[in-house]
Scaffold this motif. Structure first.
Motif, short mmCIF file in Angstrom:
data_model
loop_
_atom_site.label_atom_id
_atom_site.label_comp_id
_atom_site.label_asym_id
_atom_site.label_seq_id
_atom_site.Cartn_x
_atom_site.Cartn_y
_atom_site.Cartn_z
N THR A 1 22.17 42.52 55.92
CA THR A 1 22.06 41.06 55.89
C THR A 1 21.02 40.60 56.90
O THR A 1 20.56 41.36 57.74
N ALA A 2 20.66 39.32 56.81
CA ALA A 2 19.71 38.75 57.76
C ALA A 2 20.24 38.84 59.19
O ALA A 2 19.49 39.09 60.13
N THR A 3 21.54 38.66 59.36
CA THR A 3 22.16 38.75 60.69
C THR A 3 22.05 40.17 61.22
O THR A 3 21.74 40.37 62.40
N ASP A 4 22.30 41.17 60.35
CA ASP A 4 22.17 42.57 60.78
C ASP A 4 20.74 42.87 61.20
O ASP A 4 20.51 43.54 62.21
N THR A 5 19.78 42.38 60.44
CA THR A 5 18.37 42.60 60.77
C THR A 5 18.03 41.94 62.09
O THR A 5 17.37 42.54 62.94
N TRP A 6 18.51 40.72 62.30
CA TRP A 6 18.25 40.02 63.56
C TRP A 6 18.84 40.79 64.73
O TRP A 6 18.20 40.96 65.76
N LYS A 7 20.08 41.27 64.58
CA LYS A 7 20.72 42.04 65.64
C LYS A 7 19.94 43.32 65.92
O LYS A 7 19.76 43.71 67.07
#
Length: 129
Positions: A3-9
């Motif tokens: 997800t976008a959140t996983d990528t950001w993290k």
């Protein structure tokens, strides 16, 4: 699924690791600790080997520890530091996933160091300038 959140993290984590290793002394400390393996090294031995003042080394060790690149454990009156190479594996996996054209295929797990042709890179930079 990523997800976008996983990528950001992952990007945030990669930034922390790369920032910590971007300083020459910290990179040398991490290299020494990686070479020491499970035996680890005491702060005094690291300071003597790298010819770094103890208070300066303490700051570098703290930054590396906060980045998750090293760990420490008390052994009597001494603190022994160890390199945590799992975080580098995570970084390499992130780079392979997010920057596939920049990575040379599969990462060789048995490879102990990256040999960079610094002179060639410097010549390329001059040509591009």
């Amino acid at each position: 699924m990523n997800t976008a959140t996983d990528t950001w993290k992952s990007q945030s984590r990669a930034h922390i690791i790369l920032s910590a290793l971007a300083q020459e002394t910290r990179l040398e400390v991490f290299r020494l600790l990686s070479q020491a393996g499970t035996k680890g090294l005491g702060a005094g031995e690291i300071a003597r080997t790298l010819d770094v003042p103890h208070n300066t080394l303490s700051t570098h060790l703290s930054i590396l520890q906060r980045a998750g690149l090293i760990n420490s454990e008390r052994s009597g009156r001494n603190i022994i530091y160890f390199g945590l190479e799992d975080c580098l594996n995570d970084l390499m996996a992130f780079l392979q996933d997010e920057c596939p054209t920049a990575m040379p295929g599969e990462i060789d797990a048995d490879r102990t160091r990256f040999d960079l042709d610094v002179e060639h890179a410097a010549v390329q930079q001059v040509k591009e300038a």
